[in-house]
Scaffold this active site. Structure first.
Site, mmCIF file in Angstrom:
data_model
loop_
_atom_site.group_PDB
_atom_site.id
_atom_site.type_symbol
_atom_site.label_atom_id
_atom_site.label_comp_id
_atom_site.label_asym_id
_atom_site.label_seq_id
_atom_site.Cartn_x
_atom_site.Cartn_y
_atom_site.Cartn_z
ATOM 1 N N ASN A 61 62.308 82.148 37.086
ATOM 2 C CA ASN A 61 61.053 81.387 37.049
ATOM 3 C C ASN A 61 61.380 80.040 36.404
ATOM 4 O O ASN A 61 61.556 79.963 35.196
ATOM 5 C CB ASN A 61 60.025 82.179 36.219
ATOM 6 N N LYS B 196 59.588 77.487 36.064
ATOM 7 C CA LYS B 196 58.435 76.851 35.390
ATOM 8 C C LYS B 196 58.366 75.364 35.752
ATOM 9 O O LYS B 196 58.718 74.994 36.873
ATOM 10 C CB LYS B 196 58.507 77.097 33.877
ATOM 11 N N HIS C 25 50.987 85.440 35.248
ATOM 12 C CA HIS C 25 51.933 85.068 34.187
ATOM 13 C C HIS C 25 51.140 84.676 32.945
ATOM 14 O O HIS C 25 50.086 84.048 33.043
ATOM 15 C CB HIS C 25 52.815 83.903 34.660
ATOM 16 N N GLU D 248 51.420 82.412 30.831
ATOM 17 C CA GLU D 248 51.114 80.981 30.675
ATOM 18 C C GLU D 248 49.930 80.593 31.553
ATOM 19 O O GLU D 248 49.114 79.757 31.178
ATOM 20 C CB GLU D 248 52.363 80.141 31.004
ATOM 21 N N GLU E 287 55.961 91.535 30.457
ATOM 22 C CA GLU E 287 56.412 90.388 29.671
ATOM 23 C C GLU E 287 55.587 90.286 28.395
ATOM 24 O O GLU E 287 54.480 89.731 28.412
ATOM 25 C CB GLU E 287 56.231 89.095 30.474
ATOM 26 N N GLY F 99 59.952 82.764 25.900
ATOM 27 C CA GLY F 99 60.390 81.446 25.446
ATOM 28 C C GLY F 99 60.604 81.349 23.943
ATOM 29 O O GLY F 99 60.739 80.260 23.398
ATOM 30 N N SER G 135 62.675 86.166 27.063
ATOM 31 C CA SER G 135 63.927 85.822 26.389
ATOM 32 C C SER G 135 65.117 86.684 26.820
ATOM 33 O O SER G 135 65.982 87.017 26.004
ATOM 34 C CB SER G 135 63.756 85.852 24.865
HETATM 35 P P1 PGA Z 1 61.775 83.234 29.098
HETATM 36 O O1 PGA Z 1 60.520 83.263 30.085
HETATM 37 O O2 PGA Z 1 62.878 83.985 29.772
HETATM 38 O O3 PGA Z 1 62.080 81.777 28.902
HETATM 39 O O4 PGA Z 1 61.332 83.900 27.842
HETATM 40 C C1 PGA Z 1 60.206 84.390 30.837
HETATM 41 C C2 PGA Z 1 58.982 84.141 31.661
HETATM 42 O O5 PGA Z 1 58.086 83.418 31.218
HETATM 43 O O6 PGA Z 1 58.864 84.642 32.791
#
Ligand code: PGA
Length: 249
Positions: free
Chosen positions: A9, A11, A96, A98, A168, A174, A213
């Protein structure tokens, strides 16, 4: 045997030049040492079209990070599921964290998007997970149960098992904090059992991904858990080396 899947992803990152370099390195890496997992990348929407060209002679599949739940009409700035199928997109992330926390994607809207993706014959990747506060209050299962149940408002349990589900934990996204393999397995098992209760044994076939992460160092331990079938990767998917190492884990 369940399908193994690693989804990158990207982003809100990248440019024409950096995407090209990243994809070329991933392609080369997979040619030299193929991964047993299916590999999917989700670039920002404007880069979907050029990516089709770049991926046409590879096994790498294309995913989108978001869609509009509506098919067409006066929805300025949005992109519909059918527009994505025009470009051969196979997977779409829905729910997601976010999107949920920053862009108002409620459980209801997530359910509508889930159905819109299915209707166009693509595979929704439903993201679920608890916040740190919810974990501290030991509300993880309750929260995830609610997020899963919301999908049944628009889709049947049988349709749910043709999707992919990504656990998640919001506190791990992140942040560099990863759920331990045991913590992740506990929730994955809960999701698997939830699906079995609703849809029967076909739930054994659905890939359940862990995200939050994941990196080249921790991927192997996470993916070795019985109910973890791969990962949804943010930060570490922006570097070919780390993404390839995760795909091979
Ligand atoms: P990350 O993000 O691996 O940077 O923690 C995962 C995600 O948001 O799908």
């Amino acid at each position: 045997m369940r399908e193994r899947l690693v989804i990158g992803n990207w982003k809100l990152n990248g440019s024409t030049e950096s995407n090209c370099l990243l994809i070329e390195s991933i392609k080369k890496g997979l040619e030299q040492q193929p991964a047993s997992a299916k590999v999917v990348v989700c670039p920002p929407l404007v880069y979907i079209a050029p990516m089709v060209e770049m991926l046409h002679d590879t096994n790498i599949q294309l995913g989108a990070q978001n869609i509009c739940e509506h098919e067409k009409g006066a929805f300025t700035g949005e992109v519909s599921a059918s527009m994505l199928t025009d470009f051969g997109v196979n997977y779409v992330l829905v729910g997601h964290s976010e999107r949920r926390s920053l862009f108002g994607d409620t459980n209801e809207r997530v359910a509508a998007k889930f159905q819109a993706v299915l209707k166009q014959g693509m595979i929704p990747v439903l993201c679920v997970g608890e916040t740190l506060e919810q974990r501290e209050r030991n509300q993880m299962l309750e929260v995830i149960d609610k997020q899963l149940k919301a999908i049944l408002e628009t889709s049947t349990a049988q349709q749910m098992v043709s999707a992919v589900i990504a656990y998640e934990p919001v506190w791990a996204i992140g942040t560099g904090l990863t759920a331990s393999p045991e913590q992740a397995q506990e929730i994955h098992q809960f999701i698997r059992n939830w699906l079995k209760k609703e849809a029967g044994d076909v739930a054994n076939k659905i890939p359940l991904l862990y995200g939050g992460s994941v990196n080249a160092e921790n991927a192997q331990m996470l993916f070795s858990q019985v109910d973890i079938d791969g990962g949804l990767i943010g930060g570490a998917s922006l570097q070919a080396d780390s993404f390839l190492a995760i795909c091979r884990s």
